[in-house]
Write a protein that holds these residues in place. Structure first.
Motif, PDB file in Angstrom:
ATOM      1  N   LEU A   8      -2.783  -4.015   6.224  1.00 13.01           N
ATOM      2  CA  LEU A   8      -2.096  -4.812   5.425  1.00 13.01           C
ATOM      3  C   LEU A   8      -1.830  -5.678   6.658  1.00 13.01           C
ATOM      4  O   LEU A   8      -1.319  -6.458   6.860  1.00 13.01           O
ATOM      5  CB  LEU A   8      -0.587  -4.157   5.136  1.00 13.01           C
ATOM      6  CG  LEU A   8      -0.812  -3.012   3.965  1.00 13.01           C
ATOM      7  CD1 LEU A   8       0.606  -2.584   3.559  1.00 13.01           C
ATOM      8  CD2 LEU A   8      -1.356  -3.659   2.660  1.00 13.01           C
ATOM      9  N   LYS A   9      -2.454  -5.234   7.633  1.00 12.80           N
ATOM     10  CA  LYS A   9      -2.578  -6.179   8.942  1.00 12.80           C
ATOM     11  C   LYS A   9      -4.065  -6.566   9.234  1.00 12.80           C
ATOM     12  O   LYS A   9      -5.149  -5.957   8.365  1.00 12.80           O
ATOM     13  CB  LYS A   9      -2.140  -5.461   9.864  1.00 12.80           C
ATOM     14  CG  LYS A   9      -3.507  -4.376  10.425  1.00 12.80           C
ATOM     15  CD  LYS A   9      -3.248  -3.578  11.199  1.00 12.80           C
ATOM     16  CE  LYS A   9      -4.643  -3.053  11.429  1.00 12.80           C
ATOM     17  NZ  LYS A   9      -5.276  -2.575  12.110  1.00 12.80           N
ATOM     18  N   ILE A  77      -4.943  -0.105  -0.702  1.00 15.20           N
ATOM     19  CA  ILE A  77      -4.807   0.614   0.618  1.00 15.20           C
ATOM     20  C   ILE A  77      -4.034   2.039   0.330  1.00 15.20           C
ATOM     21  O   ILE A  77      -4.681   3.051   0.865  1.00 15.20           O
ATOM     22  CB  ILE A  77      -3.960  -0.204   1.697  1.00 15.20           C
ATOM     23  CG1 ILE A  77      -3.825   0.562   3.132  1.00 15.20           C
ATOM     24  CG2 ILE A  77      -2.428  -0.505   1.203  1.00 15.20           C
ATOM     25  CD1 ILE A  77      -5.037   0.974   3.635  1.00 15.20           C
ATOM     26  N   THR A  78      -3.254   2.224  -0.674  1.00 11.25           N
ATOM     27  CA  THR A  78      -2.496   3.277  -0.832  1.00 11.25           C
ATOM     28  C   THR A  78      -3.508   4.334  -1.373  1.00 11.25           C
ATOM     29  O   THR A  78      -4.498   4.168  -2.134  1.00 11.25           O
ATOM     30  CB  THR A  78      -1.494   3.225  -1.743  1.00 11.25           C
ATOM     31  OG1 THR A  78      -1.599   2.525  -2.877  1.00 11.25           O
ATOM     32  CG2 THR A  78      -0.307   2.270  -1.178  1.00 11.25           C
ATOM     33  N   ALA A  79      -3.227   5.626  -1.176  1.00 15.18           N
ATOM     34  CA  ALA A  79      -3.982   6.788  -1.278  1.00 15.18           C
ATOM     35  C   ALA A  79      -4.204   6.976  -2.886  1.00 15.18           C
ATOM     36  O   ALA A  79      -5.440   7.419  -3.227  1.00 15.18           O
ATOM     37  CB  ALA A  79      -3.149   8.148  -0.908  1.00 15.18           C
ATOM     38  N   ASN A  80      -3.573   6.700  -3.641  1.00 11.47           N
ATOM     39  CA  ASN A  80      -3.642   6.691  -5.272  1.00 11.47           C
ATOM     40  C   ASN A  80      -4.922   5.971  -5.534  1.00 11.47           C
ATOM     41  O   ASN A  80      -5.631   6.457  -6.163  1.00 11.47           O
ATOM     42  CB  ASN A  80      -2.279   6.330  -6.185  1.00 11.47           C
ATOM     43  CG  ASN A  80      -1.892   4.753  -5.749  1.00 11.47           C
ATOM     44  OD1 ASN A  80      -2.038   4.557  -4.497  1.00 11.47           O
ATOM     45  ND2 ASN A  80      -1.729   4.155  -6.817  1.00 11.47           N
ATOM     46  N   ASN A  81      -4.870   4.872  -5.072  1.00  9.72           N
ATOM     47  CA  ASN A  81      -6.403   4.021  -5.361  1.00  9.72           C
ATOM     48  C   ASN A  81      -7.468   4.134  -4.421  1.00  9.72           C
ATOM     49  O   ASN A  81      -8.691   4.620  -4.830  1.00  9.72           O
ATOM     50  CB  ASN A  81      -5.686   2.456  -5.255  1.00  9.72           C
ATOM     51  CG  ASN A  81      -4.709   2.003  -6.209  1.00  9.72           C
ATOM     52  OD1 ASN A  81      -4.821   2.578  -7.450  1.00  9.72           O
ATOM     53  ND2 ASN A  81      -3.882   1.188  -5.992  1.00  9.72           N
ATOM     54  N   ALA A  82      -7.235   4.514  -3.070  1.00  9.77           N
ATOM     55  CA  ALA A  82      -8.220   4.444  -2.193  1.00  9.77           C
ATOM     56  C   ALA A  82      -9.026   5.914  -2.670  1.00  9.77           C
ATOM     57  O   ALA A  82     -10.297   5.698  -2.464  1.00  9.77           O
ATOM     58  CB  ALA A  82      -7.554   4.708  -0.671  1.00  9.77           C
ATOM     59  N   GLY A 151      -7.283  -8.662   2.901  1.00 10.44           N
ATOM     60  CA  GLY A 151      -6.995  -7.713   2.315  1.00 10.44           C
ATOM     61  C   GLY A 151      -6.066  -6.657   3.157  1.00 10.44           C
ATOM     62  O   GLY A 151      -6.276  -7.049   4.512  1.00 10.44           O
ATOM     63  N   PRO A 152      -5.832  -5.500   2.899  1.00  7.20           N
ATOM     64  CA  PRO A 152      -4.882  -4.826   3.774  1.00  7.20           C
ATOM     65  C   PRO A 152      -5.892  -4.078   4.738  1.00  7.20           C
ATOM     66  O   PRO A 152      -5.464  -3.484   5.782  1.00  7.20           O
ATOM     67  CB  PRO A 152      -4.421  -3.615   2.675  1.00  7.20           C
ATOM     68  CG  PRO A 152      -5.414  -3.725   1.457  1.00  7.20           C
ATOM     69  CD  PRO A 152      -5.757  -5.284   1.383  1.00  7.20           C
ATOM     70  N   LEU A 153      -7.186  -3.842   4.477  1.00  7.14           N
ATOM     71  CA  LEU A 153      -8.005  -3.245   5.613  1.00  7.14           C
ATOM     72  C   LEU A 153      -9.217  -4.315   5.884  1.00  7.14           C
ATOM     73  O   LEU A 153     -10.294  -4.058   5.835  1.00  7.14           O
ATOM     74  CB  LEU A 153      -8.939  -1.952   4.923  1.00  7.14           C
ATOM     75  CG  LEU A 153      -7.986  -0.689   5.066  1.00  7.14           C
ATOM     76  CD1 LEU A 153      -8.687   0.223   4.452  1.00  7.14           C
ATOM     77  CD2 LEU A 153      -7.704  -0.384   6.619  1.00  7.14           C
ATOM     78  N   ALA A 154      -8.697  -5.332   6.294  1.00  8.50           N
ATOM     79  CA  ALA A 154      -9.530  -6.794   6.612  1.00  8.50           C
ATOM     80  C   ALA A 154     -10.418  -6.251   7.727  1.00  8.50           C
ATOM     81  O   ALA A 154     -10.023  -5.472   8.469  1.00  8.50           O
ATOM     82  CB  ALA A 154      -8.326  -7.848   7.141  1.00  8.50           C
ATOM     83  N   ILE A 155     -11.670  -6.821   7.673  1.00  9.29           N
ATOM     84  CA  ILE A 155     -12.404  -6.803   8.723  1.00  9.29           C
ATOM     85  C   ILE A 155     -11.992  -7.660   9.902  1.00  9.29           C
ATOM     86  O   ILE A 155     -11.726  -8.869   9.831  1.00  9.29           O
ATOM     87  CB  ILE A 155     -13.874  -7.144   8.139  1.00  9.29           C
ATOM     88  CG1 ILE A 155     -14.630  -6.447   7.059  1.00  9.29           C
ATOM     89  CG2 ILE A 155     -14.897  -7.144   9.506  1.00  9.29           C
ATOM     90  CD1 ILE A 155     -15.822  -7.023   6.521  1.00  9.29           C
ATOM     91  N   SER A 156     -11.657  -6.593  10.946  1.00  5.40           N
ATOM     92  CA  SER A 156     -10.913  -7.218  12.095  1.00  5.40           C
ATOM     93  C   SER A 156     -12.155  -7.896  12.892  1.00  5.40           C
ATOM     94  O   SER A 156     -11.565  -8.761  13.802  1.00  5.40           O
ATOM     95  CB  SER A 156     -10.292  -6.357  12.863  1.00  5.40           C
ATOM     96  OG  SER A 156      -9.219  -5.810  12.060  1.00  5.40           O
ATOM     97  N   ALA A 157     -13.351  -7.461  13.039  1.00  2.95           N
ATOM     98  CA  ALA A 157     -14.373  -8.150  14.108  1.00  2.95           C
ATOM     99  C   ALA A 157     -14.663  -9.514  13.756  1.00  2.95           C
ATOM    100  O   ALA A 157     -14.358  -9.995  12.438  1.00  2.95           O
ATOM    101  CB  ALA A 157     -15.639  -7.345  13.885  1.00  2.95           C
ATOM    102  N   LYS A 158     -14.904 -10.097  14.852  1.00  2.47           N
ATOM    103  CA  LYS A 158     -15.289 -11.659  14.591  1.00  2.47           C
ATOM    104  C   LYS A 158     -16.557 -11.657  14.163  1.00  2.47           C
ATOM    105  O   LYS A 158     -17.513 -11.880  14.984  1.00  2.47           O
ATOM    106  CB  LYS A 158     -14.913 -12.524  15.664  1.00  2.47           C
ATOM    107  CG  LYS A 158     -13.355 -12.408  16.250  1.00  2.47           C
ATOM    108  CD  LYS A 158     -12.961 -13.258  17.689  1.00  2.47           C
ATOM    109  CE  LYS A 158     -11.588 -13.291  17.752  1.00  2.47           C
ATOM    110  NZ  LYS A 158     -11.365 -14.040  18.885  1.00  2.47           N
ATOM    111  N   VAL A 159     -16.861 -11.724  12.775  1.00  2.00           N
ATOM    112  CA  VAL A 159     -18.216 -11.731  12.395  1.00  2.00           C
ATOM    113  C   VAL A 159     -18.729 -13.268  12.425  1.00  2.00           C
ATOM    114  O   VAL A 159     -18.092 -14.294  12.010  1.00  2.00           O
ATOM    115  CB  VAL A 159     -18.258 -11.359  10.843  1.00  2.00           C
ATOM    116  CG1 VAL A 159     -19.656 -11.214  10.374  1.00  2.00           C
ATOM    117  CG2 VAL A 159     -17.629 -10.002  10.829  1.00  2.00           C
TER     118      VAL A 159
END
Length: 535
Positions: A8-9, A77-82, A151-159
Motif C-alpha cells: 500500500l506503499k 494485498i490482504t491474505a484472503n485474496n493473496a 497497487g499495494p505491492l508496487a514494483i519499487s525498483a526504477k525500471v
C-alpha cells in the motif's frame, strides 16, 4: 497477510497488510532456514509427511476466515485474496518453505554484475490454463501492467525497460541497482497473465482468471466459497494430485476447529496459538508449522503528544517483559523479538542487537528524562475478537501502570480499527508486521519510510539517518556491507523504539491426520500441488 508489511506503499514490503487487514496473528538472516524453527512440543514440521502412498484425486476443503473478493493480483494485498491469487497466477521466481528464492516459471535467471540487467528464460512448453502457450510477451504485459497500476505491492525498483528478447527470454533493465528486486519478483503480485487479458476486458478476465497456477477457478462467490479445479495444463507434470480445492468460508474460529475435528474440512487457515495444542493432541488432527516472516508489535503514533517523546517510548519498552509476555501467551509457538525483523529474514541482527531489555528501575529513570516525569494517561487501540491481543494489551497496561503510565484499552471491531490507524487516530496500537518476500527491505521500507504509503506503518516515525540507511540498503549488494547497513538501522530503531517488537510467532495450520504433502510457506500461504488425502 499485514502481509501487512506489503505498497500500500511504494516501498515493497506489505506483508504487513495481509495479516493486519485480516486481523490474524501468525510469525535468511544469514541463511537461517525455517527447518531450524523447531516445531513446538513435537508438532508436525512445515510439510506433512508422505509415509505411505495415498490415493490421488478427491476434494480438499480448506476453512478460511474471510472470503475471496478479488483476483486482481496488482490491486490486492490482504491474505484472503493473496492466498487465492497465488493458486491461479505464478511468478518467474518464487520462494520455498525455507524462504530461498527459486526459479519457477523461469527455468533460469541471470543478474548482471552491475545489478542493472535481469534476464529470465521461461520453461519450455509453458501453457496457461486455457491451453495457450506462455511467451515472454505475456510476461512483458504482466509486469508493465503492474508498473502502470502500482497497487499495494508496487514494483519499487526504477525500471528502465521490460522487453521480450525472443519467445522465451525476458530482459528487465533498471536505471539503478535495487538489491531486493529479485526477491520482490517472487511476490504473488508479479504473477504472469496473458497479454491483453487474452482478448477480454479486465473486468471479465478477473471474474474468470486464466493463469499458469496449479488450479483454475470453477465456482466463486465473492461473499462466500471458492471452488478450484486442477489445471489440466499445469507445467509440473501430474500435479496437482487432488481434483478440487475448496476455500470454505468459516468466520468463527470455534466453528472452524469443530469442523476440522469432525472431518468436515481437511485444514483450517486460522489457528490461534492457544488452540494449537488441542489440535496437535486430537485423535484425528495435527498441526503444521513453519517459522514465519511476522513480528508482533506495539506501535506508537509519533504525532501524539506523549509518544513523540523518545524517552516515553524508551521507558515503556524497558517496562515490558517481552520474554515473559511471549512465554505467557504463545504456548511455545513464538520467540521473543529483539529486532524488527523476524529471524527467518536475512540481516535481522536479532542476536547482535542491543534492545531495551526489561528493567523497571531503568524505565522509571527514562520516564524521568521525558516531558512527563510524573506519568500521564493514554489509550491503547486493539482490534476486538482476538484473545491473544486482548491479553497482550492487559500485560502492557500493567507494565505501564508500574512506571506511572495509565493505559486505557480501547477495543473496537476490525473495520473501525483499520479506519482509525489509517487516519492516525490512535496513540498506541497492537498489530503485526509481515514481509511479503524474503528480503529485509520488505519490512524495513514499510516501517521506516516517512514518505511511503504507510508513513512508517502509520507511526509517522521520521529519522533522516534511518531514511538514508534505508535507501543505502536497497542499493548495497548482498554481503557484509549490506549487513552492516541494516545492523546500524535496526539498532537505531531499537534505541528510538517507534514500535516495540514483542515476539515472532510461528505460522500454524490445523490439519486433518489424513492429509499428506501440504507445505506451509513462511508468508502464511500453502502449497497444495502435492497434497493427497489418505483414504
Amino acid at each position: 497477510m499485514m502481509r501487512f508489511g506489503s505498497s500500500l506503499k511504494k516501498s515493497a514490503g506489505l506483508g504487513l497488510l495481509t495479516i493486519l487487514l485480516l486481523g490474524l496473528v501468525a510469525g535468511c538472516g544469514g541463511g537461517t532456514k525455517s527447518a531450524e524453527q523447531t516445531p513446538a512440543a513435537g508438532e508436525s514440521a512445515n510439510s506433512s509427511a508422505n509415509s505411505t502412498e495415498p490415493a490421488k484425486g478427491g476434494t480438499f476443503v480448506y476453512g478460511r476466515p474471510a472470503a475471496v473478493n478479488s483476483f486482481d493480483l496488482h490491486n490486492q494485498i490482504t491474505a484472503n485474496n493473496a492466498f487465492a491469487i497465488d493458486k491461479v497466477f505464478e511468478s518467474l521466481v518464487t520462494f520455498d518453505s525455507e524462504g530461498n528464492i527459486v526459479d519457477w516459471l523461469a527455468e533460469s535467471h541471470k543478474i548482471s554484475e552491475d545489478g542493472l540487467t535481469y534476464t529470465f528464460v521461461l520453461r519450455d512448453g509453458l501453457k496457461f490454463s486455457n491451453g495457450n502457450a506462455v511467451t515472454a510477451e505475456d510476461a512483458v504485459f504482466s509486469l508493465q501492467r503492474h508498473l502502470e497500476v502500482g497497487g499495494p505491492l508496487a514494483i519499487s525498483a526504477k525500471v528502465d525497460a521490460v522487453k521480450a528478447q525472443d519467445d522465451r527470454t525476458l530482459v528487465i533493465t533498471l536505471k539503478e541497482p535495487y538489491t531486493p528486486f529479485i526477491s520482490e519478483l517472487s511476490n504473488f503480485s508479479n504473477g504472469i497473465i496473458p497479454k491483453d487479458f487474452g482478448g477480454v476486458s479486465e473486468e471479465e478476465f478477473f471474474k474468470k482468471p486464466v493463469g499458469t497456477g496449479p488450479f483454475v477457478v470453477d465456482n466463486w462467490d465473492p461473499a462466500g466459497d471458492v471452488t478450484f479445479v486442477k489445471n489440466p495444463h499445469y507445467w509440473q507434470e501430474g500435479k496437482p494430485y487432488i481434483d478440487k480445492l475448496v476455500y470454505k468460508l468459516i468466520q468463527d474460529d470455534s466453528q472452524a476447529i469443530n469442523q476440522l475435528k469432525a472431518g468436515e474440512v481437511n485444514a483450517i487457515e486460522s489457528l490461534a496459538l492457544q488452540n494449537a495444542n488441542e489440535i496437535k493432541q486430537g485423535p484425528g488432527t495435527k498441526v503444521l508449522t513453519n517459522g514465519g516472516w511476522v513480528t508482533e508489535q506495539l506501535f506508537f503514533n509519533t504525532l501524539d503528544e506523549h509518544f513523540s517523546d523518545v524517552h516515553v517510548r524508551r521507558a515503556l519498552a524497558l517496562a515490558i517483559d517481552r520474554a515473559g509476555l511471549t512465554n505467557a501467551l504463545t504456548f511455545g509457538y513464538a520467540k521473543p523479538a529483539n529486532s524488527l525483523l523476524p529471524t527467518a529474514i536475512p540481516y535481522n541482527a536479532n542476536d547482535t542487537i542491543q534492545p531495551l531489555n526489561f528493567d523497571v528501575t531503568a524505565a522509571k529513570e527514562e520516564l524521568a528524562k521525558s516531558a512527563f516525569p510524573n506519568g500521564f494517561s493514554t489509550k491503547l487501540l486493539v482490534a476486538s475478537g482476538n484473545s491473544t491481543r486482548a491479553q497482550e494489551a492487559q500485560i502492557i497496561q500493567a507494565a505501564g501502570k508500574e512506571i506511572g503510565i495509565n493505559i486505557e484499552i480501547e477495543s473496537i471491531e476490525l473495520a473501525t480499527f483499520r479506519e482509525r490507524f489509517f487516519a492516525y487516530d490512535f496513540s498506541a496500537m497492537l498489530n503485526s508486521g509481515q514481509a511479503d518476500s524474503p528480503d529485509a527491505n520488505s519490512i524495513i521500507a514499510f516501517q521506516t519510510d516517512p514518505e511511503g504509503f504507510s508513513k512508517s506503518y502509520w507511526t509517522h516515525y521520521t529519522n533522516d539517518e534511518v531514511t538514508k540507511l534505508l535507501h543505502e540498503g536497497q542499493k548495497t549488494p548482498d554481503g557484509d556491507g549490506r549487513a552492516a547497513v541494516y545492523s546500524k538501522l535496526l539498532q537505531t530503531l531499537a534505541d528510538e523504539v517507534p514500535y516495540i517488537p514483542l515476539y515472532y510467532p510461528d505460522i500454524l495450520k490445523g490439519v486433518g491426520s489424513s492429509v499428506e504433502g501440504l507445505t506451509v510457506l513462511p508468508n502464511g500461504s500453502l502449497r497444495f500441488e502435492e497434497v493427497r488425502i489418505q483414504k
